[in-house]
Design a protein around this motif. Sequence first.
Motif, PDB file in Angstrom:
ATOM      1  N   TYR A 187      -9.667  -4.775  -3.848  1.00 34.04           N
ATOM      2  CA  TYR A 187      -9.936  -3.924  -2.492  1.00 34.04           C
ATOM      3  C   TYR A 187     -11.088  -4.638  -1.901  1.00 34.04           C
ATOM      4  O   TYR A 187     -12.260  -4.866  -2.268  1.00 34.04           O
ATOM      5  N   VAL A 197      -5.908  -5.418   0.746  1.00 38.13           N
ATOM      6  CA  VAL A 197      -5.640  -5.465  -0.696  1.00 38.13           C
ATOM      7  C   VAL A 197      -5.324  -6.740  -1.075  1.00 38.13           C
ATOM      8  O   VAL A 197      -4.220  -7.430  -0.170  1.00 38.13           O
ATOM      9  N   ILE A 202       0.866  -1.169   0.021  1.00 36.05           N
ATOM     10  CA  ILE A 202      -0.205   0.217  -0.094  1.00 36.05           C
ATOM     11  C   ILE A 202       0.808   1.332  -0.028  1.00 36.05           C
ATOM     12  O   ILE A 202       1.775   1.207   0.906  1.00 36.05           O
ATOM     13  N   GLY A 213     -10.185   1.036  -4.897  1.00 35.02           N
ATOM     14  CA  GLY A 213      -9.833   1.351  -3.672  1.00 35.02           C
ATOM     15  C   GLY A 213     -10.292   2.593  -3.034  1.00 35.02           C
ATOM     16  O   GLY A 213      -9.863   3.070  -2.046  1.00 35.02           O
ATOM     17  N   LEU A 239      -4.907  -6.159  -8.702  1.00 35.06           N
ATOM     18  CA  LEU A 239      -5.244  -6.041  -7.239  1.00 35.06           C
ATOM     19  C   LEU A 239      -6.717  -5.837  -6.903  1.00 35.06           C
ATOM     20  O   LEU A 239      -7.488  -5.129  -7.841  1.00 35.06           O
ATOM     21  N   ALA A 272      -2.378   0.677  -3.695  1.00 31.15           N
ATOM     22  CA  ALA A 272      -1.291  -0.374  -3.731  1.00 31.15           C
ATOM     23  C   ALA A 272      -0.666  -0.704  -5.022  1.00 31.15           C
ATOM     24  O   ALA A 272      -1.419  -0.723  -5.988  1.00 31.15           O
TER      25      ALA A 272
END
Length: 621
Positions: free
Chosen positions: A581, A621, A538, A599, A579, A568
């Motif tokens: 979240y 994450v 992050i 995110g 990624l 991140a």
Amino acid sequence: GQLRYAVPEELEHGAFVANLGEDLGLDVSTLSARRFRIVSRAGARQHLEVNLENGILFVNERIDREEVCEAGGTCLLHLQLLVESPLELYRVEVEVLDINDHAPTFPWQEYVLEVAESAVLGARFPLESAQDPDVGTNSVHTYRLSPNGFFSLEVQTRSDASKFAELVLERALDREQQRVHRVLLTALDGGVPERSGTAHILVTVLDANDNVPAFDQPSYGVSLPEDAPAGTLVIQLNATDLDEGPNGEIEYSFSGHAPPRVRELFHIEPRSGQVLLKGRLDYERASLHELYVQAKDRGPSAVAVHCRVLVHLLDVNDNAPEVTLTSVSTPVLEDAPPGTVIAVISVLDRDSGDNGRVSCEVSPNVPFELRSSFRNYYTLVTTQALDREAVPEYNVSITARDMGSPALLTRSTLTIPVSDVNDNAPRFLQPSYSVYVMENNAPGASICSVSALDPDCQQNAYLSYSIADGHIHGMPVGTYVSINSDSGHMYALRSLDYEQIRSFQIQVQAQDAGFPPLSANVTVHIFVLDQNDNAPVIVSPMPRNGSVATELVPRSARPGYLVGTVSAVDADAGLNSRLSYQLLQATDFTLFSVAPDTGELRTLRSFLEQDASRQQLVVQV
């Protein structure tokens, strides 16, 4: 060129014949390297040989002229000499000279001759001939008769120059006074020293017989094909006798001095006078046979009369050509220039005239041709460049055909292997290679294999693999990968890290073992595949002083208010770096939400009076 020498028969092994090196103008120091040798027919005895150290032709084994040359006349050994690099051919004739190593011999040691007492002076009586296998002056040269009061001797010459003797009556015979006369016949050759043989002749005197037979003519001539079968009538002889009864009945036979060979080939019917063929004729051995025939009646005191029959043989095309192949330089290099001599071919036909005239040809559609070097000698040469990879071996058919009717032919096949030359570089099976290697591999693990082919053979096709020098990120390429020089298998020497190096390329070389060696290169692209070996990091919001990150939100914020964004990063790639979240913990899950892809942290509703002023959220994450 052609040289001619003479050597006496019966010399011991090693006897000097000639200095060929000097006479041919050859450098004797190169004779061995140039493979100087006598080309012989298959199975032929090697009477003569060459010393490669000094070029001298010497007697290799005892030569018996009577064995080597059955017929009389000049006895020649025909030699073909060959020397390579460059190839040169020479013909040499060596005459084997007769020495007087045989004495004349008679078939019988005693011979009975019957002569009527009424025989007239000057009457002739052919005597048994002596045989001597020597030739020329060493053969039977003359005859001699022991002294006596009734007979003299005359020596006659046949058409082949051989001698025979006739007894000539010089004084009238009287049976009542002397019934038997004994004389000694001696045959002498002309050699030095002179050799001789003897036979005793018993002349028996018979009572007079009024009439003797008489032939139509003293000499006859007849022609006969050499392939006439046994039993063929050669000639019908006819002698007449004026007497009656047994005194007029005539019997025919060979005269006493008829040669043994004549008796083997011909037969005379005693009563009919037919001369028949008994043996097998051969024009190539003798084209003329001389027969001496006598006729006498069956009465007492019969006296023989004689005639001569000349049998001329007609040549028949009964001998196919003989082909002798002498390999010179097989296998032949594929890069041999046109005109390179491959073999020497000699042809021989024992017939005569057109029947013995031979033409030679090579099979079509091969890169070879025949060139005539001497009469009945040919060289087989290349006509174009060869390619072993296309045709590794040729079977060349050589046909020798005579001019007879019908023609006879002989076909021989010469196998010519083509020797490899390193004229082909290796070729990789692919123009380039792409290799995918998962990161974090174990050091020493096999990563791929490259392969090349070389159409040459043996050492020219033996390949070794290597990696060209180079650097990867400043390090020698040899610290990253290695290759098995024999198999082409490639190995990683270290564990690769996708995050540090994602791809690199190397040059692999395949080289043959020829001289000079030939090689080829190929590019190998190595791609490192990512593994999910890195956790997300992050980057915002960043915590303060090691505590949690803080965001301020007005209590008046309406639903959907953007509180902040959690950002991140992931060092991996692809799906491993994608990624998502998730709100893992919250004071009140009804108040906030996190966008899984971006995110973004937003409010879900308005703040109520009773909502705590400090909300604690944990985002995963």
